[in-house]
Write a protein that holds these residues in place. Structure first.
Motif, short mmCIF file in Angstrom:
data_model
loop_
_atom_site.label_atom_id
_atom_site.label_comp_id
_atom_site.label_asym_id
_atom_site.label_seq_id
_atom_site.Cartn_x
_atom_site.Cartn_y
_atom_site.Cartn_z
N CYS A 112 0.69 -1.24 -0.44
CA CYS A 112 -0.09 0.39 -0.26
C CYS A 112 0.76 1.48 -0.18
O CYS A 112 0.32 2.56 -0.34
N ILE A 113 2.21 1.51 0.52
CA ILE A 113 3.01 2.12 0.85
C ILE A 113 3.51 2.39 -0.24
O ILE A 113 4.95 1.36 -0.34
N MET A 114 4.05 3.11 -0.90
CA MET A 114 4.74 3.42 -2.42
C MET A 114 6.43 4.20 -2.27
O MET A 114 6.19 4.63 -0.55
N VAL A 123 -5.75 -5.90 -1.83
CA VAL A 123 -5.02 -5.49 -0.29
C VAL A 123 -5.20 -5.80 0.71
O VAL A 123 -5.29 -6.86 1.26
N CYS A 124 -5.84 -4.75 0.33
CA CYS A 124 -6.24 -4.68 2.61
C CYS A 124 -7.25 -5.68 2.91
O CYS A 124 -7.93 -5.92 3.93
N GLU A 125 -7.90 -6.06 2.41
CA GLU A 125 -9.51 -6.52 1.85
C GLU A 125 -9.92 -5.97 3.15
O GLU A 125 -10.66 -4.10 3.43
N LEU A 154 -17.31 -0.06 0.47
CA LEU A 154 -17.31 1.66 -0.41
C LEU A 154 -16.81 1.77 -1.31
O LEU A 154 -15.96 2.18 -1.72
N ARG A 155 -14.79 1.55 -0.73
CA ARG A 155 -13.29 1.30 -1.27
C ARG A 155 -13.28 0.58 -2.63
O ARG A 155 -13.09 0.42 -3.84
N LYS A 156 -14.57 -0.66 -2.21
CA LYS A 156 -14.63 -1.62 -3.89
C LYS A 156 -14.94 -1.23 -4.89
O LYS A 156 -14.21 -1.17 -5.38
N ASP A 157 -16.66 -0.63 -4.31
CA ASP A 157 -17.19 0.01 -4.86
C ASP A 157 -16.75 1.10 -5.92
O ASP A 157 -16.66 1.20 -7.31
N ASP A 163 2.98 8.31 -1.89
CA ASP A 163 1.81 7.37 -1.77
C ASP A 163 0.72 6.50 -1.42
O ASP A 163 2.40 5.36 -1.84
N ILE A 164 -0.08 6.51 -1.01
CA ILE A 164 -0.96 5.54 -0.35
C ILE A 164 -2.23 5.20 -1.36
O ILE A 164 -3.05 5.73 -1.47
N GLU A 165 -1.74 3.55 -1.26
CA GLU A 165 -2.98 3.34 -2.32
C GLU A 165 -3.46 2.24 -1.40
O GLU A 165 -2.97 0.68 -1.82
N PRO A 166 -3.94 1.36 -0.77
CA PRO A 166 -4.66 0.91 -0.15
C PRO A 166 -6.23 0.44 -0.89
O PRO A 166 -7.54 0.60 -0.38
N SER A 167 -5.43 -0.77 -1.66
CA SER A 167 -7.13 -1.21 -2.77
C SER A 167 -7.70 -2.42 -1.58
O SER A 167 -7.33 -2.75 -1.02
N PHE A 168 -8.73 -2.24 -2.38
CA PHE A 168 -9.86 -3.40 -2.32
C PHE A 168 -9.37 -4.45 -1.93
O PHE A 168 -9.02 -5.52 -0.83
#
Length: 1498
Positions: free
Chosen positions: A227-229, A259-261, A324-327, A252-257
């Motif tokens: 998540c942490i670039m 990865v983070c579930e 909500l993140r996934k949507d 950049d921080i990207e907590p994609s679904f």
């Protein structure tokens, strides 16, 4: 004025001293030092900052780490930072003010290779925020500019990254944290500051360690790392676009679904000291565990309070938050847009042709801003484009920017100021080499100490100069109208309304009257949006349709490169020895700017239109390499081989390879339109594998550059010996001497670069037009192409025609081909012209323009009009794409007689011309006879149409061509062929033409000289003639030929007045008027002589200036003197002058006053003579002096190159006529033995009479005697001269024995050479004895040259030790006497060292000519190796030997220890290395002995 305040020891307040300016930004280093001392900083610490030149502005930017590096004490650092921060709060910040003008979007999220840089003090177009839509990143800013050490900075960095990252991950929102970006209250919110860090790698290393440390568990550490670039390092630029040396660090921080579930993320052991700043009073730490979320613009630790209620609630809602993140991710991925910008780019960059090989645009201009190194690999498409200029706004472009990309290409670096118009536009373009290589204009510093300017100051400091560049490049006489494209390459964001790129866009917008010739390219929508909005806001222009922004630069690069054929992109090869090849790099080819190189793989892989090339060539255009290429393809009939082709390939060129000179020349002489150029190019095409072939692009006076580039081509990437020779084609030279100048220059360049070989290194294929076969030089290495095809050639033409009819539909208009096929049939040509000109109406514009092109073609070789000029004249709508109306459509039916052709002038362009010389001549005749259009009418139209001389492409060439038509005449003609034809066709109209020419060429001295000549020759209006002559003289004061025009006018006025005078004898008043005119003319003649001397002095300072000395002033004054004699003979004083009283008066032997007393009735005449006596008494001496000057010039100097001396052939008969008039008056006596034996004459009178006879025979000077070497039927005169000198030697009455003896020796030597059987020749030994006697005596400086010349010539055969001294003195004397008039000349070789003895040891030119073939003469062929081979075969010349030393040969003599320096006729003839033994023939010139036909010693 600020009131006096003192600094109080109050922690929260700071006041100003009365001696410090209130505005801290205006403080200099002295103010800063005073302030430091005021806040109690030690003097030593204050001095350190003073030496670093810290001022008010830099004080605000100081960081604690920088103070540490400077070695300041802890006390000083604390005091400076604390009080500086107080100053910031109290003082208005300039950078805060600057940032209000523009803002900048952050670096694209999760991108690392995007070219994005920040600018110092600009404000981010983003604020610190919480969760937005989960996908759009939130931001947080940290200044991080106040640390004592790197370790302190790293602690701050890792804490903030972990805290922010955990908050974003738990909030499921993308985010970016920025280090080096300021925040209130110390800075404006989002103000870009930058951080100075010596090593950026430590951020990644510390961040990775911190993730492991603070997320602890392996599962969470893995997720956190995904998540942490890694940290992104973004360069910070100053306002002037140079580097600050600082960086902004972003994570950049990207907590994609995926990865983070539904996980949540605690952090551990975050620095307590830092955390305490975030907690409320009394908070507990939960054993070092933290749980951060984004709340508003900050990160909140839910475990910081005593209660876990909020924390538990947040954990329970994590599944919904994850959904909500996934949507949000799915919605973002579905928003994909189709792009058609690839095809749009191809359409716009080619103008609709979809091929850069056949692009509508002939040239491209690029305007670019700051680039990034990662962009350069995807900008290679620029390297292949025909870039005329790049306007570069990156001050560091040469180090790491766009200019660096072109380091393997030749570019001409310029400053904008060089484009200011200070003279003729095309001269400036030529000086800038605009159409030769890409011009690189640094528009904001980066060259020659030119400092860059920031955005606020650029317009005032540099804007006007860049406007000059834009205005210059957009002129119609620089670039073809609407045939060039301006590409704005947005390599960096343009965010400020005052950005230089935006200002430059405005300039192009105005110059081009819109955006139709502008293309804007960037690789992201952000840059496009900034650019589009700024242009719309400032200029109200919608640029969106002219922008490419949806493609990245890799896609742009590929798209543009795909528009070139493989031929344009592939490597080009040159041949090497043994059949190998070497790549010709683009940079190397660019340096060969005067040559058009023909490579081994020329045309391979090309997609040119075969039919288009064939139509253009067979219609009458110049052949191209493509025509040869297509004829070699399967199924094609081979290219027609002319009869001379095989002879050249198989005989002449192999034979030339056996010659010794470094550069040799094959001359192909041809009648106009007979295919001579085609034959020469066919030879090159055939031999491109065996030679390094090239074509000279244009006729240049600067042969030095050409020679250097030819030798560069010869030596390129090869060390082999011998090298593969260069085969260089040169076309359309008008004078063979220019070819020889180039040949000499190439030989000298080979010698300069120590290129020595036994065979030629360069073979010139000189293709030259002649009007008849008689103009050919009589050598073996000449090919003549006439207008009669052989049977074999006619057969080949018939076969080719059959093939053309199968593949082409327009063979009826292949007039160039058909004219040759029909053997120049006049019936065929007339039929073509008559059919085409049916319905011709001179009132129509296309008919007028066609007539002008015909006139230009007939009267000026290679004249043309540019296509853009023709388009404008015909009012054709020109568009910036392929929809433009073609020029051929504008000419309508006349277009079949016209063709396009490339033109090289100071600016290259495409022109229109008539297809064939015979077509032009026939059209000219038909216009006059059938359509009643006169040459005067066409010429006046050409001269009075302002369009042709306004801002049009090719203007300078047109003006040169028209000037040549009006001025250029043959030596024996009074006016140019055009003017003479106008005089015949429409008498009187030539005056209108010339007056219009004067209006067109207002500052051209030669045009006014022409007007003056016309008025005095044709109209005999001497008043107008002298007016125009004086105007010409005022425009060109230092031109001796224009000065001579004044003398010619006055001479002609005198002649006309004298001829019209019917009085015989003439009256005293008429005599007075004539003598006044004579004195005026004489004064003008002397001014011409003085101006000629000044010209010579100037030429001596210039290298390779072959213009000759102007002798017109001397001849004119002689002609004036002869006219004086004729006038005086028509007075009653000398009307029946049987006793030669006139000669005695002019010699000063009779006093005029005495005569007046004897003849009182003639007193009015004597009064006039007395008034002019000072002039009349100098007449004889002046004439004698001028005969000597002209004699020395024509006898002792020959043309620099082996050729006929045409000026000499024209002038010498005129001089001889004057000399006959002179001798008739002053030495009209016949010498005989009876006179010598006459006892009634005393010796003094006999001597005087004898000297008069010598003068009459030109025997009183060695020059006159030498002249008999080149005359026929002169032995009897020489015999008489010998007898006269024998008589004088016996009388010895006037003390001139030494000079007489030298002349006597010359007479004997020359007579022995011409008529060796004469009984008057003195025995050789006796003559040598006389010579030895003279040598022993003291010699005056004026007599050194003739004495030592004859001494060296005769005594070379003897063992005479003084030869080196004689040669040295002879050269010094020559330099004194003749060097100043020898420009464009060389010392004539009168004798050659022969193999015989005594008199037979000297061979003259007539002796050598007797051994050559008929019509061959050594005087015009002494530079021909084959001629010397013939001479060598006869054995009449002695073969000397010696050793090469520097630029001369140390020649052996009969005395072992006596060596003489012998210079080669050309230095380049020493084509062997120093110390090499050579053999050679010796020629004796007044400038010392010279070596000819130099060869290795066997």
């Amino acid at each position: 004025m600020a009131t006096s305040r003192s600094l109080e020891n109050n922690e929260d307040e700071i006041t100003f001293s009365s001696e410090l300016p209130e505005e801290v930004n205006s403080w200099n280093k002295d103010h800063v030092r005073k302030w430091l001392l005021t806040i109690k900083v030690d003097k030593e610490d204050a001095e350190i900052l003073y030496k670093e030149k810290i001022c008010g502005n830099s004080l605000f930017l100081l960081e604690k780490s920088e103070l540490t590096e400077l070695g300041l004490s802890m006390n000083a650092k604390k005091l400076i930072i604390h009080n500086r921060d107080l100053l910031k709060q109290k003082t208005p910040q300039p950078n805060n003010l600057v940032t209000q003008s523009c803002s900048l979007k952050p670096y694209p999220f999760k991108r690392f290779n995007v070219v994005h840089r920040y600018q110092e003090n600009i404000i981010f177009d983003a604020t610190e925020s919480g969760t937005l839509d989960y996908i759009q990143p939130c931001h947080e800013f940290k200044a991080c500019n106040n640390f004592e050490s790197i370790s302190d900075m790293m602690k701050k960095y890792t804490y903030e990254v972990i805290r922010f990252a955990a908050a974003c991950m738990n909030s499921r929102t993308n985010g970016t944290i920025h280090f080096g970006v300021g925040d209130a209250p110390n800075f404006a919110h989002g103000q870009i500051l930058g951080i100075s860090v010596p090593n950026t790698d430590i951020f990644d290393r510390n961040q990775s360690n911190a993730i492991v440390k603070h997320f602890k568990q392996e599962r969470y550490v893995i997720i956190a790392k995904r998540c942490i670039m890694p940290p992104r390092i973004v360069e910070v630029l100053k306002a002037d676009m140079t580097s600050t040396g600082k960086r902004v660090i972003e994570v950049d921080i990207e907590p994609s679904f995926i990865v983070c579930e539904e996980y949540y993320f605690n952090t551990y052991e975050v620095d307590k000291n830092e955390e305490k700043k975030q907690t409320t009073k009394g908070a507990e730490w939960n054993d070092g565990k933290s749980f951060f979320i984004r709340e508003g613009s900050s990160s909140k630790n839910l475990l910081a309070s005593n209660s876990s209620k909020e924390y538990d609630k947040y954990i329970a809602a994590m599944p919904q938050l994850s959904q909500l993140r996934k949507d949000a991710e799915e919605k973002h991925l579905s928003d994909v847009k189709d792009s058609v910008q690839g095809s749009k780019l191809c359409e716009m960059i080619t103008g609709g042709s979809q091929s850069l090989d056949r692009s509508h645009f002939e040239r491209y201009l690029v305007v670019a801003n700051k680039s990034h190194p990662v962009q350069l690999e995807n900008l290679n498409f620029l390297l292949y484009m025909n870039l005329m200029a790049v306007l570069d706004f990156d001050p560091e472009s040469a180090e790491n920017g766009l200019n660096k990309l072109f380091e393997d290409r030749i570019t001409n670096v310029h400053l904008p100021a060089q484009y200011k118009i200070t003279g003729a536009v095309e001269d400036i373009a030529d000086k800038l080499k605009l159409t030769k290589n890409t011009s690189w204009v640094f528009c904001n510093g980066g060259i020659k100490e030119d400092q860059p300017a920031d955005v606020d100051n650029w317009l005032t400091e540099k804007g006007s100069c860049v406007r000059d560049v834009v205005s210059f490049l957009c002129r119609k006489d620089v670039l073809p109208h609407k045939k060039f494209l301006v590409i704005f390459l947005l390599l960096n964001h343009v965010i400020d309304g005052k950005d230089p790129l935006l200002e430059t866009f405005s300039m192009f917008l105005q110059e081009l009257n819109g955006t139709h010739q502008i293309l804007c390219i960037c690789d992201n929508e952000m840059s496009y949006t900034y650019w589009k909005d700024l242009i719309k806001g400032r200029y109200g222009v919608d640029i969106s349709k002219r922008c490419i922004y949806e493609l990245n630069f890799a896609e742009i690069n590929g798209s543009v490169l795909s528009l070139w054929s493989e031929n344009r992109k592939s490597s080009r090869f040159l041949p090497c020895g043994g059949g190998s090849k070497v790549v010709l790099s683009k940079k190397a080819e660019d340096t060969l700017e005067t040559l058009r190189v023909l490579c081994v793989n020329q045309c391979d892989g090309g997609d040119e239109d075969k039919q288009q090339h064939e139509e253009r060539f067979y219609k009458g255009g110049k052949v191209s390499w493509w025509n040869f290429y297509f004829s070699e393809q399967p199924g094609s009939v081979p290219f027609i081989k002319r009869d001379k082709f095989n002879y050249i390939i198989n005989t002449i060129i192999p034979d030339m390879r056996n010659l010794k000179s470094a550069c040799v020349c094959l001359n192909i002489f041809h009648l106009p339109g007979c295919g001579g150029t085609t034959l020469a190019m066919h030879v090159l095409w055939t031999l491109k594998d065996k030679f390094r072939c090239a074509e000279l692009k244009d006729k240049s006076d600067n042969f030095t550059d050409v020679a250097q580039q030819v030798v560069q081509l010869l030596t390129y990437e090869t060390n082999e010996q011998p090298k593969l020779p260069v085969l260089l084609m040169i076309d359309d030279f008008e004078d063979l001497c220019d070819v020889k100048k180039l040949q000499l220059q190439i030989e000298e360049e080979c010698q300069k670069q120590n290129i020595f070989s036994k065979s030629p290194q360069v073979i010139l294929v000189n293709c030259m037009r002649v009007e008849s076969r008689e103009q050919m030089e009589g050598t073996d290495d000449v090919v003549f192409i006439g207008n009669n095809l052989s049977e074999e050639e006619q057969k080949l033409f018939r076969e080719k025609l059959k093939e053309l009819k199968k593949t082409n539909t327009n063979t009826k208009t292949f007039y160039g081909f058909m004219i040759l096929k029909t053997n120049f049939s006049s019936e065929y040509i007339q039929r073509v012209v008559e059919n085409t000109l049916k319905g011709f109406n001179f009132q129509h514009k296309n008919a007028q323009l066609f007539s002008i092109l015909v006139l230009l073609h007939v009267y000026c070789r290679n004249a043309l009009l540019s296509v853009s000029t023709c388009e404008e004249f015909l009012d054709l709508p020109t568009k910036a794409n392929t929809e433009s109306c073609k020029i051929e459509d504008g000419f309508e039916k006349f277009s079949t007689l016209l063709t396009r052709c490339p033109a090289r002038s100071n600016v290259d362009f495409e022109g229109m011309t008539v297809i064939h010389a015979k077509i032009a001549e026939c059209s000219m005749a038909k216009l006059a006879t059938t359509h009643k259009v006169t040459k005067a009418e066409i010429t006046n139209l050409l001269l009075t149409t302002d369009l042709f001389y306004a801002y049009t492409l090719g203007k300078q060439k047109l003006m040169q061509d028209v000037h040549s038509m009006l001025m250029k005449r043959y030596l024996k003609d009074q006016f140019s062929p055009l003017i003479q034809d106008i005089m015949k066709e429409t008498p009187g109209m030539e005056e209108t033409v010339l007056n219009n020419a004067a209006k067109c060429y207002r500052k051209d001295a030669v045009i006014f000289q022409l007007l003056a000549r016309y008025h005095y020759i044709k109209k005999q209006d001497f008043t107008m003639a002298i007016t125009y002559a004086k105007k010409a003289k005022a425009l060109s004061e230092n031109n001796s030929y224009i000065c001579d025009t004044v003398a010619q006018i006055q001479m002609r006025e005198l002649e006309c007045a004298f001829r019209r005078d019917k009085d015989d004898p003439i009256k005293p008043d008429s005599l007075r008027m004539y003598l006044e005119l004579v004195k005026s003319a004489t004064k003008a003649c002397k001014e011409t002589q003085q101006t000629a001397d000044k010209e010579v002095l100037a030429r001596l300072k210039r290298r390779n200036d072959y213009k000759t000395y102007n002798t017109a002033g001397f001849l004119s004054e002689l002609q004036v003197a002869v006219k004086v004699i004729k006038i005086l003979k028509k007075t009653p004083l000398f009307h029946a002058d049987e006793s030669n009283r006139l000669g005695q008066v002019l010699s000063g032997q009779i006093n005029v006053q005495t005569l007046a007393q004897k003849e009182p009735a003639l007193k009015p005449y004597y009064d006039v003579l007395q008034e002019n006596m000072s002039y009349l008494l100098t007449l004889k001496h002046t004439m004698r002096q001028h005969f000597d000057v002209l004699g020395n010039y024509f006898v002792h100097l020959d043309p620099f190159f082996a050729s006929k001396d045409k000026p000499k052939e024209l002038i010498q008969p005129k001089v001889q006529q004057c000399f006959l008039q002179y001798t008739e008056l002053f030495c009209n006596i016949n010498w005989s033995g009876d006179m010598v034996r006459n006892q009634h004459l005393n010796t003094v009178l006999k001597v005087e009479l004898t000297r008069q006879c010598l003068e009459r025979n030109k025997g009183e000077s060695y020059t006159g005697i030498l002249g008999y070497l080149y005359e026929k039927d002169c032995p009897s005169t020489l015999e008489e001269i010998i007898q006269q000198y024998l008589f004088l030697s016996h009388s010895n009455e006037d003390g001139r024995c030494d000079r007489d003896a030298v002349n006597f020796i010359y007479a004997n030597v020359i007579l022995a050479n011409i008529n060796p059987a004469s009984r008057y020749i003195m025995p050789y030994k006796n003559l040598c004895a006389v010579l030895h006697q003279i040598i022993q005596r003291t010699t005056s400086f004026s007599d050194i040259l003739p004495l030592h010349y004859i001494a060296v010539s005769l005594l070379w055969q003897e063992a005479y030790p003084e030869l080196p001294s004689f040669v040295s003195q002879m050269r010094a004397s020559y330099s004194q006497k003749l060097k100043h008039v020898s420009s464009g000349k060389r010392a004539a070789v009168h004798f050659y060292l022969g193999n015989g003895t005594e008199y037979r040891g000297l061979i003259s030119q007539r002796g050598i000519n007797s051994c050559l073939k008929p019509k061959q003469m050594i005087s015009t062929q002494w530079d021909d190796e084959k001629t010397w081979e013939q001479v060598k075969g006869t054995g009449i010349l002695y073969r000397a030997s010696g050793e090469i030393r520097n630029n001369f040969i140390l020649a052996d003599t009969l005395v072992t220890n006596v060596k003489v320096n012998v210079y080669p006729m050309f230095k380049s003839l020493l084509h062997n290395e120093q110390g090499t033994r050579v053999t050679f023939f010796i020629g004796f010139s007044m400038n010392g002995p010279v070596a000819l036909d130099i060869d290795y010693e066997s």
